[in-house]
Design an enzyme around this catalytic site. Sequence first.
Site, PDB file in Angstrom:
ATOM      1  N   HIS A  98       0.850  -1.192   0.000  1.00 51.95           N
ATOM      2  CA  HIS A  98       0.000   0.000   0.000  1.00 51.95           C
ATOM      3  C   HIS A  98       0.890   1.248   0.000  1.00 51.95           C
ATOM      4  CE1 HIS A  98      -2.952   2.984   1.138  1.00 51.95           C
ATOM      5  NE2 HIS A  98      -3.876   2.105   0.781  1.00 51.95           N
TER       6      HIS A  98
ATOM      7  N   GLU B 210      -3.997   1.728  -7.323  1.00 51.93           N
ATOM      8  CA  GLU B 210      -4.375   2.836  -6.443  1.00 51.93           C
ATOM      9  C   GLU B 210      -3.534   4.062  -6.774  1.00 51.93           C
ATOM     10  OE1 GLU B 210      -6.512   1.213  -2.695  1.00 51.93           O
ATOM     11  OE2 GLU B 210      -4.451   1.665  -2.213  1.00 51.93           O
TER      12      GLU B 210
HETATM   13  P1  13P Z   1      -9.718   6.162   0.149  1.00 56.36           P
HETATM   14  O1  13P Z   1     -10.878   5.334  -0.335  1.00 56.36           O
HETATM   15  O2  13P Z   1      -9.943   6.742   1.520  1.00 56.36           O
HETATM   16  O3  13P Z   1      -9.271   7.184  -0.861  1.00 56.36           O
HETATM   17  O4  13P Z   1      -8.491   5.157   0.344  1.00 56.36           O
HETATM   18  C1  13P Z   1      -8.160   4.302  -0.697  1.00 56.36           C
HETATM   19  C2  13P Z   1      -7.191   3.310  -0.184  1.00 56.36           C
HETATM   20  O5  13P Z   1      -6.085   3.654   0.172  1.00 56.36           O
HETATM   21  C3  13P Z   1      -7.626   1.917  -0.077  1.00 56.36           C
HETATM   22  O6  13P Z   1      -6.578   1.072   0.228  1.00 56.36           O
END
Ligand code: 13P
Length: 260
Positions: A94, A166
């Site tokens: 992450h 992401e």
């Molecule tokens: P948000 O949905 O708060 O933008 O976070 C996304 C995330 O990091 C999921 O792992």
Amino acid sequence: MKRTLIVGNWKMHLNVHEASLLVHRLNERIPVHRTVEVVLAPSLLALQPISVELDRRKFRLAAQNAYYKDAGAFTGEVSYTMLRELVHYAIIGHSERRMYFDETLEVVRDKVAAAVRNEIIPILCIGETNHERLQGETQRVLHDQLTTALFHLTSEDVETMVIAYEPVWAIGTGQTAKPDEIAKAIGWIKHNLYELYGTQVAETTRILYGAGVEPEFVGSTLSIEGIDGLLVGSASINYQKFADIVDAAYRLGHERPTDG
Ligand code: 13P
């Protein structure tokens, strides 16, 4: 047909009592869905108590983090070996861990290998920062993060795992990635999987989108070609919003083409 995968990353929110309350509410609100797989990633501390309370027909568990050694003198750490049988999945790589805890490409690679060795399915997160995006480096970043992380894996391992795109600049910032930007990144990830492992892996490996996911974005995001589900951050600790996201994914599932 692939089930739509919805993962809630609770990050460093909710104590054990609050986590248990949220599970209770989600359990009341979310029915058993054959076409949607719902995964919850609470804090490490809440995993054990939640695993006892959880309705396993509805939910599976994911760890947010663990150490890549199986056991040893590593004060303060918890290993994937310890999480075996407790969780089905583990979020790895992450951006918050890469950024705030200095996790390098090699650490992420070793964590992915450790999860697989312990029969836990990795949810590998990859994504570019705003700076990298503005420099036109998105493809290089995604390529580097992907290829390093998969280094020790066989095609069977990769086929079972999950990759979450992401874009860092859209996580908790209020900025949203446009469907064509997401589609381009997903296409590039699939292309890399194809180059590394061939057609079957490129088609089978599940790919999620995660960054600023809210109930109203579910339709447009899940309709993007190649997306198999969503990784939800802040909206996942609000039971109304998370249940709405699961509902929307369920309704949409019936309209999505079969691709697996
Ligand atoms: P948000 O949905 O708060 O933008 O976070 C996304 C995330 O990091 C999921 O792992």
